[in-house]
Write an enzyme that holds these catalytic residues in place. Structure first.
Site: not given
Ligand code: MIC
Ligand code: SF4
Length: 644
Positions: A64-65, A119, A380, A535, A537
């Site tokens: 999905d990302h 995540d 965010r 996140s 990550r």
């Molecule tokens: C995000 O919203 O920052 C992400 C991208 O979903 C991350 C995960 C990632 O960096 O792959 C998260 O929320 O953990």
């Molecule tokens: Fe995707 Fe992270 Fe954004 Fe949720 S917050 S939509 S998991 S990138």
């Protein structure tokens, strides 16, 4: 004395430890989820543990990302993940099926279960009464290997809801923005937020999920709601009533603290740039011109949300100065708005329809223009996350965002004369799981396929006896993992290639960082409060480790990032006296004499600043297991050591 919902779930999953506040505990895990940006590392690490099949009742690998497929790298990752899921025993949620958290809520989450996800927004499933925790990929891999999950027992906070929302002007998004306004982005560290009180029954499961999703922005371990008749309604509408179980706190359950929110008293709120806790009433900025609106993300993209959006756009046109995008949260939501003719209203109104995916939320397209204001229903708005540090992102409900798209400026929903009705949860969702691929019954018949961009995950050497580390970077408070390891369309395709992605560490805030650490060969980072927020990550730990970062000394750490640092052998030290932060400057050298012995013996950490021969006290707050991980140079080394 009775039990909280959190205690009830933990009691049922406890392998070792106790539920006393702060005590270490190891729990069993029922479900695991990964997504493509963290999933390749998680599956490579699972694979390296040498097991033939995932040792959990359920694992789902979502795509999905990163689904733009701007090059072979992305498609290669997807093929790796699909073949790995088939072989090791996970469901594979194909690109197009939707955002992991929305799909998981719809099709898999169940009350009373423990879900671990790579995540940070995994707590979305807390809307269903699951104990859902966001962690790094290696923690998910370890859980998939059947080794459970260990944590220190968090404080449990009761958020007592009373009254009911003034719908449709005031939404679930405003509930969590209110909590962020009160508590800030570090107000939830070390805590679980359990919702209760008479207001709970006025909220649907999807509304609850919006609230628990964005509990991640408080820094909380997780957030969850009880499971009641509304939960049953949702599950039965998803043809999953068999997964339902009632789960409520006992009337005499004791909490560590209580927060009261009167839903009836809430007004529409907005988080201004550049932090989710920079919250003001929408009325305070009414009239401000805006340039872009993005609807979607795992926070606000359900069928009900889109139905209300369609109602607001019906017979209207997006303002000429605004670009409006809509990313349905799941294929289910997308199919339903199509089947019910609502998509027509959205398209006719001038919205640009994007895939069911994270999209603009993670900087995969829709970067706003320089100086632009973008209103988003996401969770965010960290500086630069949208792809342009010169743009400002405003976080608001889908109602506030859609009104802004039509008017071209911020409009307070309370004074907008709304004529739409609040969307009810349907009695029957449209079920079509054709993009969910079940694991292969005969694993031997599957060959896992690796593209040339997929490189092994580097591991660190065991902890050195003594460390002498130049200060490569000193940061302020609330540094995000987006600051440490940016995402976006340029960097995200490199998630499976640590040497390549490490070239971007801190690139958004200090483009010379990589040159400096490469020159020094090793180093330490000095951070302020809440270092590593955001996140899950683990690349924000692995890539610095790969470059030679041996320690981070901060005033405090965000939970997931601290665990990721430990997992990859980086010392997460805090100041005994936070004022000592002011004594250290970039370019100085930090001495950690006999650090291995100090860690092994759990004695007080004394560090020296070489220049000026000053001594400062540091704290290494670790469980026994974490101590062993650091000594071994990372979790992976420890696991290997035990199995050899
Ligand atoms: C995000 O919203 O920052 C992400 C991208 O979903 C991350 C995960 C990632 O960096 O792959 C998260 O929320 O953990
Ligand atoms: Fe995707 Fe992270 Fe954004 Fe949720 S917050 S939509 S998991 S990138």
């Amino acid at each position: 004395m009775g039990f909280t919902v959190v205690q009830k779930i933990l009691k049922g999953h406890l392998r070792t430890g106790s539920l006393e506040k702060g005590a270490p505990l190891l729990i069993s895990v029922d479900q695991a989820l990964t997504q493509d940006a963290t999933g390749t590392a998680a599956y490579l690490q699972f694979e390296a543990m040498g097991l033939e099949r995932i040792q959990l009742p359920l694992a789902v690998s979502y795509i999905d990302h990163n689904i733009l497929q701007t090059s072979f790298m992305n498609a290669d990752d997807h093929r790796f993940l699909q073949t790995a899921a088939a072989k090791y025993g996970a469901y594979f949620s194909s690109p197009g099926n939707g955002i992991c958290h929305q799909v998981h809520l719809e099709r898999f989450a169940a009350p009373g279960t423990v879900l671990l996800g790579s995540d940070s927004h995994t707590p979305t499933a807390g809307g269903m009464g699951a104990l859902a925790i966001g962690v790094g990929g290696l923690d998910v891999a370890t859980a998939m290997a059947g080794q459970g999950f260990d944590l220190a027992m968090p404080e449990v906070v009761l958020v007592r809801l009373t009254g009911k929302l003034n719908r449709p002007a005031v939404t679930a998004m405003d509930v969590i923005l209110e909590l962020l306004r009160r508590l800030s982005v570090k107000g939830g560290v070390g805590k679980i937020f359990e919702y209760g009180g008479g207001g709970v029954k006025t909220l649907s499961v999807t509304e609850r999920a919006t609230i628990t999703n964005m509990g991640a922005e408080l820094g909380a371990t997780t957030s969850l709601f009880p499971s009641d008749e509304n939960t049953r309604h949702f599950l039965s509408a998803q043809k999953r009533e068999k997964d339902w179980a009632r789960l409520e706190a006992d009337p005499d359950a004791a909490y560590d603290s209580v927060i009261e929110i009167d839903l009836s008293g809430l007004v529409p709120l907005v988080a201004l740039p550049h932090s989710p806790d920079n919250v003001k009433p929408v009325s305070a900025i009414a009239g401000e011109a805006i340039d872009q609106v993005c609807l979607g993300s795992c926070t606000n993209s359900s069928f009900q949300v889109l139905r209300e959006v369609a109602g607001l756009l019906s017979k209207k046109t997006v303002h000429k100065n605004v670009s409006l995008t809509v990313s349905p949260g799941s294929k289910q939501a997308f199919e339903m708005i199509s089947a019910e003719g609502l998509l027509g209203d959205i398209v006719a109104g001038g919205a640009r329809i994007l895939e069911s995916a994270c999209g603009p939320c993670i900087g995969m397209g829709q970067t706003p223009a320089t100086g632009a204001k973008s209103v988003r229903t996401f969770n965010r708005n960290f500086h630069g996350r949208c792809g342009n540090p010169e743009a400002g992102v405003y976080l608001a409900s889908h109602i506030t965002a859609t009104l802004a798209a039509v008017a071209g400026r911020i409009v307070d929903p309370l004074t907008a004369g709304l004529t739409i009705k609040a969307a009810k949860e349907p009695d029957q969702f449209l079920i079509n799981d054709n993009l969910l691929i079940a694991p292969q019954a005969d694993p031997a018949s599957v060959t896992v396929q690796y593209g040339p961009n997929i490189k092994p995950i580097p591991v660190k050497e065991p902890l050195e006896e003594t460390l002498e580390l130049p200060v490569i970077l000193k940061t302020g408070d609330n540094i995000t993992t987006d600051d440490i390891m940016p995402a976006g369309s340029k960097v995200l395709p490199l998630r499976s290639n640590i040497p390549a992605i490490s070239e971007y560490v801190f690139s958004g805030i200090d483009p010379q960082f990589v040159n400096r650490i490469k020159k020094a060969g090793r180093g330490v980072i000095i951070g302020g409060e809440n270092y590593g927020q955001g996140s899950s990550r683990e690349h924000a730990a692995i890539a610095p480790m790969f470059l030679g970062v041996k320690a981070v000394i901060a005033k405090s750490f965000a939970r997931i990032h601290k665990k990721n640092l430990i997992n990859f052998g980086i010392l997460p030290l805090t100041f005994k006296n936070s004022g000592d932060y002011d004594l250290i400057e970039e370019g100085q050298t930090i001495l950690l004499p006999d650090i291995k012995k100090t860690v092994r013996e759990k004695s007080a950490v004394k560090a020296g600043i070489k220049e000026g021969a000053k001594e400062i006290g540091l704290v290494l707050d670790l469980s026994d297991k974490e101590t062993a991980i650091l000594l071994a140079g990372g979790l992976f080394n420890l696991i290997k050591k035990k199995s050899s």
